[in-house]
Design a protein around this motif. Sequence first.
Motif, PDB file in Angstrom:
ATOM      1  N   LYS A 156      16.782 -10.231 -13.790  1.00  0.00           N
ATOM      2  CA  LYS A 156      17.528 -10.081 -15.031  1.00  0.00           C
ATOM      3  C   LYS A 156      18.664  -9.080 -14.871  1.00  0.00           C
ATOM      4  O   LYS A 156      19.773  -9.316 -15.340  1.00  0.00           O
ATOM      5  CB  LYS A 156      16.591  -9.645 -16.159  1.00  0.00           C
ATOM      6  CG  LYS A 156      17.332  -9.491 -17.479  1.00  0.00           C
ATOM      7  CD  LYS A 156      16.430  -9.517 -18.684  1.00  0.00           C
ATOM      8  CE  LYS A 156      17.270  -9.491 -19.947  1.00  0.00           C
ATOM      9  NZ  LYS A 156      16.451  -9.349 -21.146  1.00  0.00           N
ATOM     10  N   HIS A 157      18.356  -7.954 -14.248  1.00  0.00           N
ATOM     11  CA  HIS A 157      19.356  -6.891 -14.133  1.00  0.00           C
ATOM     12  C   HIS A 157      19.859  -6.748 -12.704  1.00  0.00           C
ATOM     13  O   HIS A 157      20.323  -5.687 -12.305  1.00  0.00           O
ATOM     14  CB  HIS A 157      18.768  -5.573 -14.635  1.00  0.00           C
ATOM     15  CG  HIS A 157      18.371  -5.621 -16.076  1.00  0.00           C
ATOM     16  ND1 HIS A 157      19.294  -5.682 -17.096  1.00  0.00           N
ATOM     17  CD2 HIS A 157      17.154  -5.671 -16.667  1.00  0.00           C
ATOM     18  CE1 HIS A 157      18.658  -5.740 -18.263  1.00  0.00           C
ATOM     19  NE2 HIS A 157      17.359  -5.738 -18.029  1.00  0.00           N
ATOM     20  N   TYR A 168      23.462  -1.511 -20.335  1.00  0.00           N
ATOM     21  CA  TYR A 168      22.738  -2.609 -20.981  1.00  0.00           C
ATOM     22  C   TYR A 168      22.095  -2.088 -22.258  1.00  0.00           C
ATOM     23  O   TYR A 168      21.370  -1.096 -22.237  1.00  0.00           O
ATOM     24  CB  TYR A 168      21.651  -3.174 -20.057  1.00  0.00           C
ATOM     25  CG  TYR A 168      20.805  -4.236 -20.725  1.00  0.00           C
ATOM     26  CD1 TYR A 168      21.249  -5.554 -20.795  1.00  0.00           C
ATOM     27  CD2 TYR A 168      19.590  -3.907 -21.312  1.00  0.00           C
ATOM     28  CE1 TYR A 168      20.491  -6.522 -21.443  1.00  0.00           C
ATOM     29  CE2 TYR A 168      18.819  -4.876 -21.956  1.00  0.00           C
ATOM     30  CZ  TYR A 168      19.278  -6.179 -22.022  1.00  0.00           C
ATOM     31  OH  TYR A 168      18.537  -7.144 -22.661  1.00  0.00           O
ATOM     32  N   ASP A 196      11.722  -5.093 -16.658  1.00  0.00           N
ATOM     33  CA  ASP A 196      12.524  -5.542 -17.804  1.00  0.00           C
ATOM     34  C   ASP A 196      12.043  -4.894 -19.100  1.00  0.00           C
ATOM     35  O   ASP A 196      12.844  -4.510 -19.955  1.00  0.00           O
ATOM     36  CB  ASP A 196      12.470  -7.064 -17.921  1.00  0.00           C
ATOM     37  CG  ASP A 196      13.204  -7.750 -16.770  1.00  0.00           C
ATOM     38  OD1 ASP A 196      13.952  -7.047 -16.056  1.00  0.00           O
ATOM     39  OD2 ASP A 196      13.013  -8.970 -16.578  1.00  0.00           O
ATOM     40  N   ASP A 210      23.468  -5.585 -12.444  1.00  0.00           N
ATOM     41  CA  ASP A 210      23.614  -4.191 -12.848  1.00  0.00           C
ATOM     42  C   ASP A 210      23.342  -3.285 -11.645  1.00  0.00           C
ATOM     43  O   ASP A 210      24.117  -2.383 -11.339  1.00  0.00           O
ATOM     44  CB  ASP A 210      22.626  -3.900 -13.988  1.00  0.00           C
ATOM     45  CG  ASP A 210      22.750  -2.503 -14.535  1.00  0.00           C
ATOM     46  OD1 ASP A 210      23.714  -2.250 -15.274  1.00  0.00           O
ATOM     47  OD2 ASP A 210      21.893  -1.653 -14.206  1.00  0.00           O
TER      48      ASP A 210
END
Lengths: 317, 405, 134
Positions: A199-200, A265, A242, A203
């Motif tokens: 998901k990240h 985020y 997450d 980042d």
Amino acid sequence: MKNIGNLKEFACTPDRFQGGHRLCPGCAHGMIVREVVNATEDDLVISTATGCLEVCTAIYPYTSWDVSWLHIGFENAAAGISGAEAMYKALSRKNRSYNEDKKVKFVAFGGDGGTYDIGFQSLSGATERGHDFLYVCLDNEGYMNTGGQRSSSTPIGAHTTTSPRGRVSYGEKNRKKDLTMIMAAHGCPYVATAVPGSKHWKDLAQKAAKALSTVGPTFINALSPCTTEWKFKPQDTVEIADLAVETCMFPLYEIEDGHKLTITYKPKQKLPVEEYLSRQGRFSHLFKPENSWVIEEIQKEVDRYWEYLQRKEEAGV
Amino acid sequence: MAEKYQLKSKEVWDGNMAASHALRQAQVDVVAAYPITPSTPIVQNYAQFLADGYIDGEFVMVESEHSAMSACVGAAAAGGRVATATSSQGYALMVEVLYQASGMRLPIVMTVVNRALASPLNIHGDHGDLYLGRDAGWIHLIANNPQEAYDITLCAFKIAEDQRVRLPVTTNQDGFLVSHTAQVVEPLQDEDAYKFIGEYKSLNPMLDTKNPQTYGAQTEEEWHFEFKATQHKALMESTSVIDEVFAAYEKLTGRRYSRVETYKLEDAEIALVLMGSAYETAMVAVDKAREEGIKVGLLMPRTFRPFPYNEVAEKLKNIKAIAALDRSAPMGAMGALFNEVSGALLANGQSAIMTNYIYGLGGRDTTAEHILEVIKETDKNKEAKKRVTDLQGFINLRGPKLSFN
Amino acid sequence: MATPKEMMSTWDKIQFGAILPSFENPEKKLKSKFNSFNYKVADWRVEKPVFNRELCIDCDFCWVSCPDSCFLVEEVENKRGKKQAKIVGINYDLCKGCGVCVDVCPTPIKSLLMFPEFTEIDEALNQWPTKDNK
């Protein structure tokens, strides 16, 4: 700076951190390290503090590193890399570089034990001296390599073998040290937090790329959910990471030049901390009625800190 | 390119300045250091050389001795010439990393200005720190005066970096008595000194990033023993390289060094064994004793490690009584020199009447008179053909006589 | 490649200073026998992930989340001529069976699923759930 692009492009990067290491199944360390070393096309010299990553990736006669790598001790990953970086500078000045056509970047990895605690002095020193390196803390909130003892990164309420839950104990009594802010206070040109997983991923990869292309000492504090000692199933590592972000237990942000904070985020809707805590065995005792106040305290602290980050970002000072 | 330092053929330097110039002339690529009395001037002098343009290497002023040695390890593994200096508590803080440096076979040179270990705190010279690092896998060389501090430090680089050795080396000098005592030193010119040491030859450098190497792997019971054994072998066999380097240095300067130094030992019947500045004091005592008809000589291991067992035994083979003088608190045993010399003799089927003296702790003065006393006691043992004096005595200790038998 | 047992050698033949070279031939990036890529951790597994190429959308979530660098990638060009990664399989020597890849797999019917270690790949693919039965 390497352009990270999309994941389809990023996945074309040949791995420089090999499998066949002995990290636990589902260990987040492997995910974080792969992303960091893949976030640059420059050559790398890496030092690693004693800890899970070190003992699992250089068990003689095997090495998992396709880049130059050094382990000295628990408390001196930053000092060791500062020496290597100084040698690079000296040899460049004296026209004795080994590979003149290649740029070399310097990275140190340490667990929270080797970073927040025993290695903090050498990290602070190397940072203050302005060496050109990236330090990545693989923060699994305890001494997990030796069976899960507390560190100054262990969050309040967590059970560890040296801050155990018991008839009269709710686990760790002290709040987690805010190392990221302490590193920012050194005036580092770049400091960030990150988590592993799909998901990240961008980042983390972008922060690593940015840190690696910044001249001077940079620092990334990467939360590394520990399946073994946090007590969750190995396949849940990314979900737990997450949830740490969605509950703001571990917010994602970066700080430039020691002060300019950007939250990278923001959860659409901040989840209650129970969503994160209830998934991990190390917090299970907090769900007993007599400990419910601890969860309330954690929530209060998370709310306060999230508010603080947002205000600091807005203020831009 | 660093400036050439204009040196006279004779300079008046203390031991610290002598060591500083040796580091400068070696064109060390990285010096990572932390100041501590009495070696602080080495770090200061080096910083001044840098500030004045005499150095083009990196000088890293770290935040502790632990980080100093750690940065030295990182720098040496990266692939270049590395040096540092320390004393006492700083040395103690480094100890963990000393083992790492030697285990990874990194040729770091460290000047140790010997100083007592606390508690109680003391800034003056004794060999407590040298003895602490005894088993750390380094070569330990001893210098007794500023000239030797200079010479031995230049030799140290050549020994450490030799591909047959590849081990770190300490060069030891007594705190204050050598480090802060100015004497005449005859230095080499910069280019001659550098030519003697030679260019740094790399081995598995981390900075050769096209051919990455992993330093500091973990070896458990399946491999660890083999590594420690080969490391010990390299240390034991460094003797031939040390001899070569000393011979080359003699050719260049006329100054001769040996792994075992002696003074008037050829016809001696009794001998004193000691290291450091007191060796020179003992020379005066030996001359006096000889005037009184006592046939006494001196022996000093120039290399505390590797300890020259066979050479020591050979040199002492006709000696009837030996006093080993240790400048370190023995703490529950005989001093290290007593043990090493006794072992060397026994291993070669020899024997002599052995006694041990502890002296000079924390910089306590030891004069020629004190040593003359030791010579006379040792002579008594020889005359009696058995030990009639105490097994372990203390020189110049105030209060009632303290001894152990 | 040599197994650790085969690599066990005597004191006079071990690596200098325990320093391990990653490559046998650095120019060609030919991995040395000391590279953990050649070490097998397959026996850590109780269950193994099976990859169903038919269902895969090449999001590469599994690749980026794998802690063991197990996913075999082929570099292909997309319609616009840009290079992109295509997942082609799993290195079962390096996979410890943690199941993270299955967890992060986003396709409606997962293109990665865990099966008992001794299930044949074909058999696993035959057992794959369908839309009505996922």
